[in-house]
Design an enzyme around this catalytic site. Structure first.
Site, PDB file in Angstrom:
ATOM      1  N   HIS A  17     -19.687 -28.256 -16.385  1.00 54.22           N
ATOM      2  CA  HIS A  17     -18.399 -27.629 -16.703  1.00 54.22           C
ATOM      3  C   HIS A  17     -17.253 -28.596 -16.404  1.00 54.22           C
ATOM      4  O   HIS A  17     -16.327 -28.757 -17.201  1.00 54.22           O
ATOM      5  CB  HIS A  17     -18.165 -26.375 -15.849  1.00 54.22           C
ATOM      6  CG  HIS A  17     -19.134 -25.270 -16.046  1.00 54.22           C
ATOM      7  ND1 HIS A  17     -19.819 -24.696 -14.992  1.00 54.22           N
ATOM      8  CD2 HIS A  17     -19.525 -24.603 -17.156  1.00 54.22           C
ATOM      9  CE1 HIS A  17     -20.573 -23.724 -15.450  1.00 54.22           C
ATOM     10  NE2 HIS A  17     -20.430 -23.652 -16.752  1.00 54.22           N
ATOM     11  N   LYS A  41     -23.175  -7.635 -14.558  1.00 47.46           N
ATOM     12  CA  LYS A  41     -23.772  -8.833 -13.952  1.00 47.46           C
ATOM     13  C   LYS A  41     -23.665  -8.801 -12.430  1.00 47.46           C
ATOM     14  O   LYS A  41     -22.681  -8.303 -11.882  1.00 47.46           O
ATOM     15  CB  LYS A  41     -23.049 -10.084 -14.450  1.00 47.46           C
ATOM     16  CG  LYS A  41     -23.644 -10.716 -15.661  1.00 47.46           C
ATOM     17  CD  LYS A  41     -22.956 -12.042 -15.926  1.00 47.46           C
ATOM     18  CE  LYS A  41     -23.852 -12.967 -16.692  1.00 47.46           C
ATOM     19  NZ  LYS A  41     -23.219 -14.265 -16.913  1.00 47.46           N
ATOM     20  N   ARG A  90     -25.235 -27.974 -24.267  1.00 44.72           N
ATOM     21  CA  ARG A  90     -26.213 -28.807 -23.566  1.00 44.72           C
ATOM     22  C   ARG A  90     -27.414 -29.162 -24.425  1.00 44.72           C
ATOM     23  O   ARG A  90     -28.036 -30.195 -24.239  1.00 44.72           O
ATOM     24  CB  ARG A  90     -26.732 -28.078 -22.314  1.00 44.72           C
ATOM     25  CG  ARG A  90     -25.695 -27.874 -21.245  1.00 44.72           C
ATOM     26  CD  ARG A  90     -26.235 -27.012 -20.145  1.00 44.72           C
ATOM     27  NE  ARG A  90     -26.542 -25.693 -20.713  1.00 44.72           N
ATOM     28  CZ  ARG A  90     -27.038 -24.680 -20.052  1.00 44.72           C
ATOM     29  NH1 ARG A  90     -27.347 -24.805 -18.790  1.00 44.72           N
ATOM     30  NH2 ARG A  90     -27.265 -23.530 -20.641  1.00 44.72           N
ATOM     31  N   SER A 127     -25.455 -23.110 -14.245  1.00 53.22           N
ATOM     32  CA  SER A 127     -25.092 -22.320 -13.067  1.00 53.22           C
ATOM     33  C   SER A 127     -26.298 -21.566 -12.510  1.00 53.22           C
ATOM     34  O   SER A 127     -26.449 -21.426 -11.297  1.00 53.22           O
ATOM     35  CB  SER A 127     -23.975 -21.329 -13.408  1.00 53.22           C
ATOM     36  OG  SER A 127     -22.784 -22.006 -13.686  1.00 53.22           O
TER      37      SER A 127
END
Length: 151
Positions: A17, A41, A90, A127
């Protein structure tokens, strides 16, 4: 003024990031790092802690603002008058997922998504991997900016 929103959960912010934001700062007049809140979440870090991690990581950069938001990203973009959504890619799986979201966002709002490829040296970091390393007491510090290395 060219303004971009870089949305995500940033739980926590990673070097991937960080690299995307550092490289994008030259493309826009302002980048709003937008920490999304999803009540479904379970986060490792509170939104306020995630915000502090990002603010400290970019304390020297005046073109970066960090906010917490809820709801649709395109609605938030309209609220802050951002013309672009910034996303990092990515791998090919990221591209396919992000492409569909970018099309929907453009259909809903006319807002374009700008993709930057992650650097090779950070393309393996996510993450979720960082959280797993932290949970298992591994050396996560090589995966995150200095601001996160205080855990």
């Amino acid at each position: 003024m060219k303004k971009a929103v870089f949305p995500g959960s940033f739980d926590p912010i990673t070097l991937g990031h960080y690299d995307i934001i550092r490289r994008a700062v030259h493309l826009f007049d302002e980048i709003i790092v937008a920490i999304g809140e999803n009540t479904d979440k379970q986060y490792m870090f509170s939104a306020e802690v995630r915000k502090r991690f990002i603010e400290e990581a970019f304390e020297d950069e005046k073109k970066i603002k960090v906010v917490i938001y809820q709801g649709l990203t395109v609605d938030f973009c309209k609220e802050v008058n951002a013309q672009f959504i910034l996303r990092g890619l990515r791998n090919p799986a990221d591209f396919e997922f992000e492409k569909a979201i970018a099309h929907v966002n453009r259909d809903l709002s006319g807002i374009e998504t700008i993709f930057l490829l992650t650097a090779v040296k950070t393309s393996h970091i996510s993450s979720s991997i960082v959280r797993d390393v932290i949970r298992h007491c591994g050396d996560y510090k090589v995966l995150v900016p200095k601001s996160v290395r205080v855990i």
